[in-house]
Scaffold this active site. Structure first.
Site, PDB file in Angstrom:
ATOM      1  CD  GLU A   1      -8.092  -2.645  -1.621  1.00  0.00           C
ATOM      2  OE1 GLU A   1      -8.759  -3.667  -1.856  1.00  0.00           O
ATOM      3  OE2 GLU A   1      -7.091  -2.671  -0.898  1.00  0.00           O
TER       4      GLU A   1
ATOM      5  CG  ASP B   1      -1.775  -1.207   1.330  1.00  0.00           C
ATOM      6  OD1 ASP B   1      -2.311  -1.493   2.427  1.00  0.00           O
ATOM      7  OD2 ASP B   1      -1.903  -1.908   0.314  1.00  0.00           O
TER       8      ASP B   1
ATOM      9  CG  MET C   1      -5.251  -5.299  -3.338  1.00  0.00           C
ATOM     10  SD  MET C   1      -4.303  -6.531  -2.425  1.00  0.00           S
ATOM     11  CE  MET C   1      -5.616  -7.671  -2.001  1.00  0.00           C
TER      12      MET C   1
HETATM   13  O1  F6P Z   1      -2.438  -4.103   3.303  1.00  0.00           O
HETATM   14  C1  F6P Z   1      -2.141  -4.881   2.185  1.00  0.00           C
HETATM   15  C2  F6P Z   1      -3.417  -5.350   1.537  1.00  0.00           C
HETATM   16  O2  F6P Z   1      -3.080  -6.077   0.394  1.00  0.00           O
HETATM   17  C3  F6P Z   1      -4.364  -4.230   1.155  1.00  0.00           C
HETATM   18  O3  F6P Z   1      -3.971  -3.562  -0.032  1.00  0.00           O
HETATM   19  C4  F6P Z   1      -5.641  -4.996   1.006  1.00  0.00           C
HETATM   20  O4  F6P Z   1      -6.799  -4.182   1.099  1.00  0.00           O
HETATM   21  C5  F6P Z   1      -5.553  -5.957   2.193  1.00  0.00           C
HETATM   22  O5  F6P Z   1      -4.162  -6.177   2.426  1.00  0.00           O
HETATM   23  C6  F6P Z   1      -6.235  -7.277   1.954  1.00  0.00           C
HETATM   24  O6  F6P Z   1      -6.131  -8.005   3.164  1.00  0.00           O
HETATM   25  P1  F6P Z   1      -6.414  -9.592   3.173  1.00  0.00           P
HETATM   26  O7  F6P Z   1      -5.300 -10.229   2.406  1.00  0.00           O
HETATM   27  O8  F6P Z   1      -6.386  -9.930   4.644  1.00  0.00           O
HETATM   28  O9  F6P Z   1      -7.734  -9.792   2.510  1.00  0.00           O
END
Ligand code: F6P
Length: 358
Positions: A238, A139, A181
């Site tokens: 997102e 991120d 993401m």
């Molecule tokens: O923080 C990294 C990340 O990939 C974000 O970009 C995304 O919204 C989140 O983790 C998704 O989390 P998980 O893999 O727990 O669904």
């Protein structure tokens, strides 16, 4: 200083494995034992330690965990990661500190994003234990560091996907919305939009409501096709909480010809072999993290191309150490848009936005 432990936590990021391997190599050179903790803070609470580097006896060669030796080209983290609700509580952190003490650990390296680093800061504050953090999150929402481990690979993945989508969009004269993401941070969308030659970018930081989002995309799509473009590309973070399915439905209702489609890249953005840049960043941050321990530092994070004042220089001109308290404060500012670096990025994006669709 004889034993370090290391864990990877939160969303995995390409580059975590090269960071683990670099830590291992530097520890071996310094005669430090390195223990890996499996599955992040959850594994720490269960005492899931695994020897990664065992220094040689009497000048003998150190022994390396086999996965550690060969992991520099792997995405994800071979130690595993997890999100731990228990560790968010002080009682959980006390249990973790007890596990580390029982394993004879003198210091802990935490490789992860802002939630993981907040846990590291609390652990360092509440217990006699040296803790150093490495910023790792696709991120790029971590304060004080210009890049976190994983961002470069994620961007290359997004750009490759956008180039592929552009091929089919041109073939059918279509407009594509590609969602990436980034959680609440629009950095991936912003940086990818420029490099992929997108016509527009949608980020939470723009503060648009649903109607404004739809109208902005409609304007971009109409303008693109009116100018005879064969493909229109909009990259959406997102963090813009308008589902792509709804956007596509709305836009195809407003623009005749059924030209609009969407692709949500999701976790694809987090996978893949770490890029050269991520391996470079991971190795250099890991190297300075071990040095920080040896100098008795704690409650700090190694930052790549610092984006905040203060911190302490290291022998590596690109790496600076910041107190985790300052990192967390700066991270809040990045996410609420008040940080100087985020303001600058958003101003740049406003200026570039005008050019994107030309
Ligand atoms: O923080 C990294 C990340 O990939 C974000 O970009 C995304 O919204 C989140 O983790 C998704 O989390 P998980 O893999 O727990 O669904």
């Amino acid at each position: 200083m004889t034993t370090l432990a290391v864990l990877t936590s939160g969303g995995d990021a390409p580059g975590m494995n090269p960071a683990l391997r670099a830590l291992g190599k530097v520890c071996a050179q310094s005669g430090i034992t390195l223990l890996g903790v499996e599955r992040g803070y959850e594994g720490l609470l269960e005492g899931a330690f695994r020897p990664l580097v065992t220094p040689g006896e009497g000048g003998g060669a150190p022994r390396f965990d086999r996965e550690l030796e060969g992991c520099q080209g792997w995405g994800g983290t071979f130690l595993g990661s997890a999100r731990s609700a228990r560790f968010r509580e002080a009682a959980g952190r006390a249990e973790a500190a007890a596990q580390l003490a029982e394993a004879g650990v003198d210091g802990l390296v935490v490789i992860g994003g802002n939630g993981s680093l907040a846990g590291a800061a609390a652990l360092a504050e509440e217990h006699e234990l040296r803790v150093v953090g490495l910023p790792a999150s696709i991120d790029n929402d971590i304060g004080c560091t210009g890049l976190s481990i994983g961002v470069d690979t994620a961007l290359n993945t997004i750009i490759e996907a956008c180039d592929r989508i552009a091929d089919t969009a041109r073939a059918h004269r279509r407009a594509f919305i590609v969602e990436v993401m980034g959680r609440e941070c629009g950095y991936l969308a912003m940086a990818a939009a420029i490099a992929a030659g997108a016509d527009a970018v949608l980020m939470r930081e723009q503060g648009r409501d649903e109607r404004a989002v739809v109208e902005a995309v409609e304007k971009t799509v109409r303008a693109g096709f009116d100018r005879g473009k064969k493909r229109v590309l909009v990259i959406k973070s997102e963090g813009v909480r308008v589902p792509c399915t709804k956007l596509v439905r709305e836009l195809n209702a407003r623009i005749p010809g059924d030209h609009v489609r969407a692709t949500v890249l999701g976790h694809v953005v987090r996978g893949g072999a770490p890029s050269y840049m991520d391996r470079r960043i991971a190795s250099r941050l890991a190297f300075q993290a071990v040095r920080a321990f040896e100098e008795g530092q704690t409650g700090t994070m190694t930052a790549w191309r610092a984006t905040a004042e203060g911190g302490s220089k290291t022998v590596d001109p690109t790496v600076r150490l910041f107190p985790l308290a300052q990192v967390l404060e700066e991270t809040r500012a990045v996410l609420d848009g008040t940080s100087a670096v985020m303001r600058w990025r958003l101003e740049m994006m406003e200026r570039v936005a005008g050019v994107l669709g030309v």
